[in-house]
Design an enzyme around this catalytic site. Structure first.
Site, PDB file in Angstrom:
ATOM      1  N   TYR A 100      -8.934  -3.348  -8.011  1.00  8.60           N
ATOM      2  CA  TYR A 100      -7.446  -3.170  -8.041  1.00  8.60           C
ATOM      3  C   TYR A 100      -7.003  -2.922  -9.428  1.00  8.60           C
ATOM      4  CZ  TYR A 100      -2.230  -3.183  -7.500  1.00  8.60           C
ATOM      5  OH  TYR A 100      -1.052  -3.106  -7.451  1.00  8.60           O
ATOM      6  N   SER A 156       1.104  -2.325 -12.736  1.00 12.95           N
ATOM      7  CA  SER A 156       1.069  -3.498 -12.238  1.00 12.95           C
ATOM      8  C   SER A 156       0.755  -4.630 -13.316  1.00 12.95           C
ATOM      9  CB  SER A 156      -0.234  -3.810 -11.147  1.00 12.95           C
ATOM     10  OG  SER A 156      -0.166  -5.221 -10.628  1.00 12.95           O
TER      11      SER A 156
END
Length: 262
Positions: A155, A142
């Site tokens: 995250y 990501s």
């Protein structure tokens, strides 16, 4: 068209919906057989049936919870002698919440899913690839693994870990002809945000930066079998993340408003 894929076998985790499901359709359309895994087998069964009917390839599916390492091992035993040419680690989830209030059990589950499960599955797939001196591992990371932002501490930490693991793995396996690619997308319009964003406003707030899963999948499928180091999307976020490595304080100062859109 990626002619490399015809007759190859592509294993995709988190394939029941979103980006994983879209990649499964696109590789099958180019003649690849698929092995699909996810926690929910109802959607997997429908997808596998659709793929076989539409494209005439083999599409197997298995229930696999990335937090259950014994289940990962059982699935790999079931696959047995089936040659995995490309492994796409797509399963993952995130929660947008401040570090101090994030339930620690959720943090553990996030690491098990996004990092440790990915590592265990990759470890089990590697011996056969090393023996054949061919294979491609694609890890979906990501942009959060490039720039950490408020309300994404856990995250972002998982995605930083995926990038570190992938970078080391790339160097270890290169002499054996195995490719390792990390995919670092910004926000994708999928059900990921049903869990991650409790407010339901994030995708609207980031507007033009939101990616379509079909386009992200197409870019990934196009590089399968090729020695591509990274895919970074969208273009603007990639530029900002590169600048962040050089002038982090400046980016944090001027990007404060954008970073706090969660």
């Amino acid at each position: 068209m990626n002619v490399f894929l015809k007759g190859k076998t592509v294993m995709i985790t988190g394939a029941s919906n979103g980006l994983g499901a879209e990649m499964a359709r696109q590789v099958a359309a180019q003649g690849a057989n698929t092995i699909l895994t996810a926690r929910r087998t109802d959607k997997l069964a429908d997808l596998a049936t659709q793929i076989q009917a539409d494209y005439g390839v083999v599409s197997a599916y298995h229930k696999m919870d990335m937090t259950n390492f014994e289940e990962i091992e059982e699935v790999m035993q079931k696959i047995g002698d089936t040659k995995i040419d490309i492994l796409v680690n797509c399963a993952g989830f995130g929660i947008f919440e401040e570090a101090v209030t994030t339930d620690f059990a959720t943090v553990e589950r996030m690491f098990d899913t996004n990092v440790l499960g990915l590592m265990r599955l990759t470890q089990l797939a590697l011996p056969d690839m090393l023996a054949r001196k061919s294979g491609h591992i694609i890890n979906i990371a990501s942009q959060a693994g490039k720039i950490a932002t408020p309300k994404s501490s856990a995250y972002s930490a998982t995605k930083f870990a995926v990038l570190g693991y992938s970078n080391a793995l790339r160097m270890e396996t290169k002499p054996s002809g195995i490719h390792v690619t990390t995919v670092n997308p910004g926000p994708i319009a999928t059900s990921f945000f049903d869990i991650a964003d409790k407010s339901g406003d994030y995708l609207d707030n980031v507007g033009f930066l939101v990616l379509k899963p079909e386009k992200v999948a197409a870019k990934i499928v196009a590089i399968m079998g090729k020695p591509k180091r990274e895919i970074n999307l969208p273009f603007l976020m990639n530029i900002i993340s590169r600048m962040y490595q050089v002038i982090p304080r400046v980016i944090e100062f001027f990007g404060k408003g954008a970073f706090e859109k969660k």
